[in-house]
Enzyme design. Structure first.
Site, mmCIF file in Angstrom:
data_model
loop_
_atom_site.group_PDB
_atom_site.id
_atom_site.type_symbol
_atom_site.label_atom_id
_atom_site.label_comp_id
_atom_site.label_asym_id
_atom_site.label_seq_id
_atom_site.Cartn_x
_atom_site.Cartn_y
_atom_site.Cartn_z
ATOM 1 N N HIS A 16 0.863 -1.185 0.000
ATOM 2 C CA HIS A 16 0.000 0.000 0.000
ATOM 3 C C HIS A 16 0.894 1.228 0.000
ATOM 4 O O HIS A 16 1.242 1.766 1.056
ATOM 5 C CB HIS A 16 -0.939 -0.009 1.210
ATOM 6 C CG HIS A 16 -1.975 1.073 1.176
ATOM 7 N ND1 HIS A 16 -3.196 0.972 1.803
ATOM 8 C CD2 HIS A 16 -1.979 2.293 0.573
ATOM 9 C CE1 HIS A 16 -3.896 2.070 1.607
ATOM 10 N NE2 HIS A 16 -3.163 2.899 0.858
ATOM 11 N N HIS A 18 1.417 4.695 -2.661
ATOM 12 C CA HIS A 18 1.087 5.434 -3.892
ATOM 13 C C HIS A 18 2.364 6.041 -4.433
ATOM 14 O O HIS A 18 3.011 6.833 -3.744
ATOM 15 C CB HIS A 18 0.062 6.528 -3.577
ATOM 16 C CG HIS A 18 -1.207 5.996 -2.997
ATOM 17 N ND1 HIS A 18 -2.336 5.782 -3.750
ATOM 18 C CD2 HIS A 18 -1.509 5.587 -1.732
ATOM 19 C CE1 HIS A 18 -3.295 5.289 -2.975
ATOM 20 N NE2 HIS A 18 -2.820 5.158 -1.739
ATOM 21 N N HIS A 200 -9.301 0.567 -1.916
ATOM 22 C CA HIS A 200 -9.297 1.317 -0.661
ATOM 23 C C HIS A 200 -10.733 1.324 -0.131
ATOM 24 O O HIS A 200 -11.644 1.794 -0.825
ATOM 25 C CB HIS A 200 -8.899 2.770 -0.899
ATOM 26 C CG HIS A 200 -7.442 3.026 -1.063
ATOM 27 N ND1 HIS A 200 -6.687 2.421 -2.018
ATOM 28 C CD2 HIS A 200 -6.598 3.858 -0.379
ATOM 29 C CE1 HIS A 200 -5.436 2.867 -1.929
ATOM 30 N NE2 HIS A 200 -5.350 3.736 -0.946
ATOM 31 N N GLU A 203 -11.312 3.559 5.130
ATOM 32 C CA GLU A 203 -10.358 4.534 5.696
ATOM 33 C C GLU A 203 -11.154 5.584 6.466
ATOM 34 O O GLU A 203 -10.815 5.956 7.572
ATOM 35 C CB GLU A 203 -9.541 5.167 4.558
ATOM 36 C CG GLU A 203 -8.473 6.158 5.015
ATOM 37 C CD GLU A 203 -7.651 6.729 3.845
ATOM 38 O OE1 GLU A 203 -8.010 6.464 2.675
ATOM 39 O OE2 GLU A 203 -6.657 7.429 4.117
ATOM 40 N N ASP A 282 1.706 4.117 2.761
ATOM 41 C CA ASP A 282 0.705 4.898 2.010
ATOM 42 C C ASP A 282 1.358 5.967 1.122
ATOM 43 O O ASP A 282 1.427 5.794 -0.095
ATOM 44 C CB ASP A 282 -0.321 5.526 2.968
ATOM 45 C CG ASP A 282 -1.688 5.718 2.343
ATOM 46 O OD1 ASP A 282 -1.885 5.289 1.197
ATOM 47 O OD2 ASP A 282 -2.576 6.286 3.015
HETATM 48 N N1 HPA Z 1 -6.655 7.038 0.440
HETATM 49 C C1 HPA Z 1 -7.262 7.360 -0.695
HETATM 50 N N2 HPA Z 1 -6.624 7.862 -1.719
HETATM 51 C C2 HPA Z 1 -5.326 8.072 -1.634
HETATM 52 C C3 HPA Z 1 -4.641 7.766 -0.486
HETATM 53 C C4 HPA Z 1 -5.346 7.211 0.593
HETATM 54 O O1 HPA Z 1 -4.809 6.878 1.660
HETATM 55 N N3 HPA Z 1 -3.343 8.091 -0.713
HETATM 56 C C5 HPA Z 1 -3.271 8.568 -1.958
HETATM 57 N N4 HPA Z 1 -4.461 8.563 -2.527
HETATM 58 ZN ZN ZN Z 2 -3.718 4.664 0.021
#
Ligand code: HPA
Ligand code: ZN
Length: 348
Positions: A16, A18, A200, A203, A282
């Site tokens: 995980h 980006h 995702h 969150e 992340d």
């Molecule tokens: N959540 C959703 N979108 C995202 C995230 C995340 O943690 N990081 C980068 N884009």
């Molecule tokens: Zn993410």
């Protein structure tokens, strides 16, 4: 050796992360200048303070918008793996989210080729390996998501340069007020094309979204899954089926502001409940984090011991989309290095 150094050196996988969220601040500045993107400050790290996911995404989108060409994507990918490997990264399945760039006229073929160029160069230098997950940006809606998957399928059929790196699709960006079922078409198409699927969920949203991610989108993993424990039946299912959760504890504090302090994060309770909860950063460059410090801060906050951290690293391997041989090799490497590092740890 102190435990911080040992955790930094422990071979680790990451599922995980980006790739745009790994961009070095200096690279943000240089690419912004090159591509005519206005930054309100000479030091972008001044902008890196967030009160929730959406305020974070405004900054994430600004950083993303600095990527204008195949060469820019290559540079990003190269630096991303070099920086990860400096903290023990040996294998990553990395997200990229091209909606904004496709909307502005970039071709997915160039983005993928650029990323693959950069990953190959970094692999040669570091020995770390990296694959890609093409994320759909929820903010652009289901039709754009479907188009992205269609284009990806075309590129796969044509054997477009670097497309073999893209092993799955994901879903990210804003959660609240977006119906996950809008992306069912895109995910179905991805499944038919032989791509892995992850999304995702949870969150900032309740466990019902995690269920939709599994049942409607066919996700094999859930990214974050922070709200899982609120639903005991879902928790039993996730644990029973060993469905991986790619948890990012520090991100949940700093980005989503979902947990006030790391010590209060449910991560240890998630693991105690039998969840395959892996550890990930992340967006490390946007949160002043790296994978070694993610492990160290969690070890301290949750009062874990060295063997707990080794087990977490090994769970990361189980959660990858590597084949059995690839998993076996990585597991063996982690076990071997962990034993040697464990021997040299400071006692007392
Ligand atoms: N959540 C959703 N979108 C995202 C995230 C995340 O943690 N990081 C980068 N884009
Ligand atoms: Zn993410």
């Amino acid at each position: 050796m102190d435990v911080a150094t040992a955790l930094d050196r422990l071979p680790k996988v990451e599922l995980h992360c980006h790739i745009e969220g790994t961009m070095r601040p200096a690279t943000v500045v240089e690419l912004a200048r090159k591509n005519g993107i206005a930054l309100s400050t000479a030091d972008p790290t001044e902008l890196y303070r967030y009160s929730n996911l959406d305020t974070f995404l405004e900054i994430f989108w600004l950083v993303q918008s600095t990527l204008g060409s195949r060469e820019d994507w290559a540079r990003l990918a190269y630096e991303s793996i070099v920086d990860g490997a400096a903290h023990g990264l040996v294998y990553r399945e990395s997200f990229f989210t091209p909606a904004r760039h496709l909307d502005a006229g970039q071709d997915l073929a160039d983005i993928v080729a650029g990323l693959a160029d950069g990953l190959a160069a970094a692999e040669g230098e570091t020995g770390a390996r990296a694959m890609l997950i093409a994320d759909i940006d929820r903010a652009y809606g289901g039709a754009a998501g479907r188009q992205m998957v269609e284009r990806l399928s075309e590129l796969r059929q044509a054997g477009s340069p670097g497309v073999e790196r893209v092993i799955g699709v994901g879903l990210d960006s804003t959660e609240i007020g977006v119906d996950p079922t809008d992306f069912a078409d895109a995910f179905e198409l991805a499944g038919k094309a032989g791509l892995h699927r992850t999304s995702h969920q949870g969150e900032e949203t309740p466990p019902s979204y995690i269920r939709l991610g599994l049942d409607v989108l066919g996700s094999e993993r859930i990214d974050h899954g922070l709200s899982s424990l609120q639903d005991p039946e879902l928790t039993r299912r996730l644990a029973g089926e060993r469905i991986p959760l790619t948890v990012c504890p520090n991100s949940n504090v700093v980005i989503a502001n979902a947990v006030p302090r790391l010590e209060l994060h449910p991560y240890p309770r998630m693991r105690e409940a039998g969840l395959l909860a892996t550890l990930n950063t992340d967006d490390p460059a946007l949160t002043d984090m790296d994978l070694g410090r993610e492990y160290r801060s969690c070890m301290e906050a949750f009062d874990y011991r060295w063997p707990d951290m080794v087990e977490i690293a090994l769970d990361g391997v189980e959660a990858t989309w590597l084949d059995d041989g690839g998993k076996r090799d990585l597991r063996a490497r982690i076990e071997r290095d962990a034993a040697a590092l464990g021997q040299g740890l400071d006692r007392g």
